[in-house]
Design an enzyme around this catalytic site. Structure first.
Site, mmCIF file in Angstrom:
data_model
loop_
_atom_site.group_PDB
_atom_site.id
_atom_site.type_symbol
_atom_site.label_atom_id
_atom_site.label_comp_id
_atom_site.label_asym_id
_atom_site.label_seq_id
_atom_site.Cartn_x
_atom_site.Cartn_y
_atom_site.Cartn_z
ATOM 1 C CB SER A 7 -16.683 40.072 66.808
ATOM 2 O OG SER A 7 -17.823 40.673 67.388
ATOM 3 C CG HIS A 32 -15.902 37.209 70.101
ATOM 4 N ND1 HIS A 32 -15.212 36.776 71.215
ATOM 5 C CD2 HIS A 32 -16.305 38.471 70.379
ATOM 6 C CE1 HIS A 32 -15.192 37.745 72.122
ATOM 7 N NE2 HIS A 32 -15.859 38.783 71.641
ATOM 8 C CG MET A 36 -22.538 44.361 74.376
ATOM 9 S SD MET A 36 -22.229 45.717 73.234
ATOM 10 C CE MET A 36 -20.774 45.101 72.385
ATOM 11 C CG HIS A 65 -16.798 39.393 75.350
ATOM 12 N ND1 HIS A 65 -16.263 40.398 74.582
ATOM 13 C CD2 HIS A 65 -16.621 39.794 76.640
ATOM 14 C CE1 HIS A 65 -15.798 41.365 75.359
ATOM 15 N NE2 HIS A 65 -16.017 41.022 76.619
ATOM 16 C CG MET A 136 -12.040 44.075 76.893
ATOM 17 S SD MET A 136 -12.820 43.154 75.553
ATOM 18 C CE MET A 136 -13.163 44.443 74.354
HETATM 19 C C1 DX5 Z 1 -16.367 45.199 71.681
HETATM 20 C C2 DX5 Z 1 -16.570 43.728 71.433
HETATM 21 C C3 DX5 Z 1 -15.755 43.226 70.329
HETATM 22 C C4 DX5 Z 1 -16.060 43.849 68.982
HETATM 23 C C5 DX5 Z 1 -14.793 43.829 68.192
HETATM 24 O O1 DX5 Z 1 -16.955 45.573 72.860
HETATM 25 O O2 DX5 Z 1 -16.243 42.985 72.601
HETATM 26 O O3 DX5 Z 1 -15.801 41.801 70.238
HETATM 27 O O4 DX5 Z 1 -17.094 43.220 68.279
HETATM 28 O O5 DX5 Z 1 -14.994 44.507 67.001
HETATM 29 P P1 DX5 Z 1 -13.760 45.112 66.184
HETATM 30 O O6 DX5 Z 1 -12.891 43.967 65.780
HETATM 31 O O7 DX5 Z 1 -14.458 45.763 65.009
HETATM 32 O O8 DX5 Z 1 -13.060 46.089 67.062
HETATM 33 ZN ZN ZN Z 2 -15.994 40.771 72.356
#
Ligand code: DX5
Ligand code: ZN
Length: 214
Positions: A7, A32, A36, A65, A136
């Site tokens: 990500s 990824h 948001m 995403h 999630m």
């Molecule tokens: C959270 C995101 C994730 C996030 C994951 O809302 O959708 O993709 O970046 O980060 P880690 O692996 O640090 O939990």
């Molecule tokens: Zn994500």
């Protein structure tokens, strides 16, 4: 399948090109990209202009995403920005069936995302339209949160649903993935693991990606 989708939310935004080139040379499978809107989730990350620049440097598919309300409005924009895979939240779509068809009509792979509180059974009538389902394993909005343990159960339930209705559908897990839970998630039936902090906060991100895959 054992795939890793690091990500970029945890990358260094001041050095995105450098971090993307590191990922290009690594064993990761997808990139990824967390979008948001400050409404569906409390945080704001970035939108299409940044995705376009990520695409210019990336040599692997962009796994975008969308953590935004009513994401069907932006399918064409994210196609144009360079998304290869587009995932939308079940909780953010009034007309999920229409949105999934629209993603396919725009030539992308389509996926549905479930928040931690949404049961797998909600997908009974949409899993057949999915190339992937993203579970999630934290409440979306931020990187670096703690993994929610009942995700293993949800992965197993989703695997059963996929076997029944759409065996080629991939199972992706996002949030709090690390070297300890990764093997257990793959064992439960996950195909793709998203990892932000586990990769980018480690001293050797490329080695961590490789370790997560094994
Ligand atoms: C959270 C995101 C994730 C996030 C994951 O809302 O959708 O993709 O970046 O980060 P880690 O692996 O640090 O939990
Ligand atoms: Zn994500």
């Amino acid at each position: 399948m054992k795939m890793i989708s690091p990500s970029l939310l945890s990358a260094d935004f001041g050095n995105l090109q450098r971090d993307i080139e590191m990922l290009n040379a690594s064993a990761c499978d997808w990139l990824h990209v967390d979008v948001m809107d400050g409404l569906f989730v409390p945080n704001i990350s970035f939108g299409q202009p940044v995705v376009k620049h990520i695409k210019r440097h990336a040599k692997k598919p962009l796994d975008v995403h969308l953590m935004i309300m009513d994401p069907g409005r932006y399918v064409a924009d994210f196609k144009e920005a360079g998304a290869d895979i587009l995932t939308v939240h079940y909780e953010a779509c009034t007309h999920l069936d229409r949105t999934l068809h629209s993603i396919h009509d725009h030539g992308m792979q389509a996926g549905v995302v479930l928040n931690p509180h949404s049961p797998v059974a909600l997908l009974e009538d949409s899993v057949q339209l999915c190339d992937l389902v993203l579970l999630m394993s934290v409440n979306p909005g931020f990187g670096g949160q703690k993994f929610i343990e009942n995700t293993y159960d949800k992965v197993r339930q989703l695997k059963q649903l996929c076997l029944r209705k759409n065996p080629s559908c991939l199972i992706e897990v996002d949030g709090g993935v690390n070297l300890q839970n990764a093997p257990l998630l793959f064992e439960a039936g996950a195909d793709v693991l998203v990892a932000g902090n586990a990769v980018f906060k480690s001293p050797d991100p490329a080695a961590t990606i490789l370790a997560l895959k094994q």
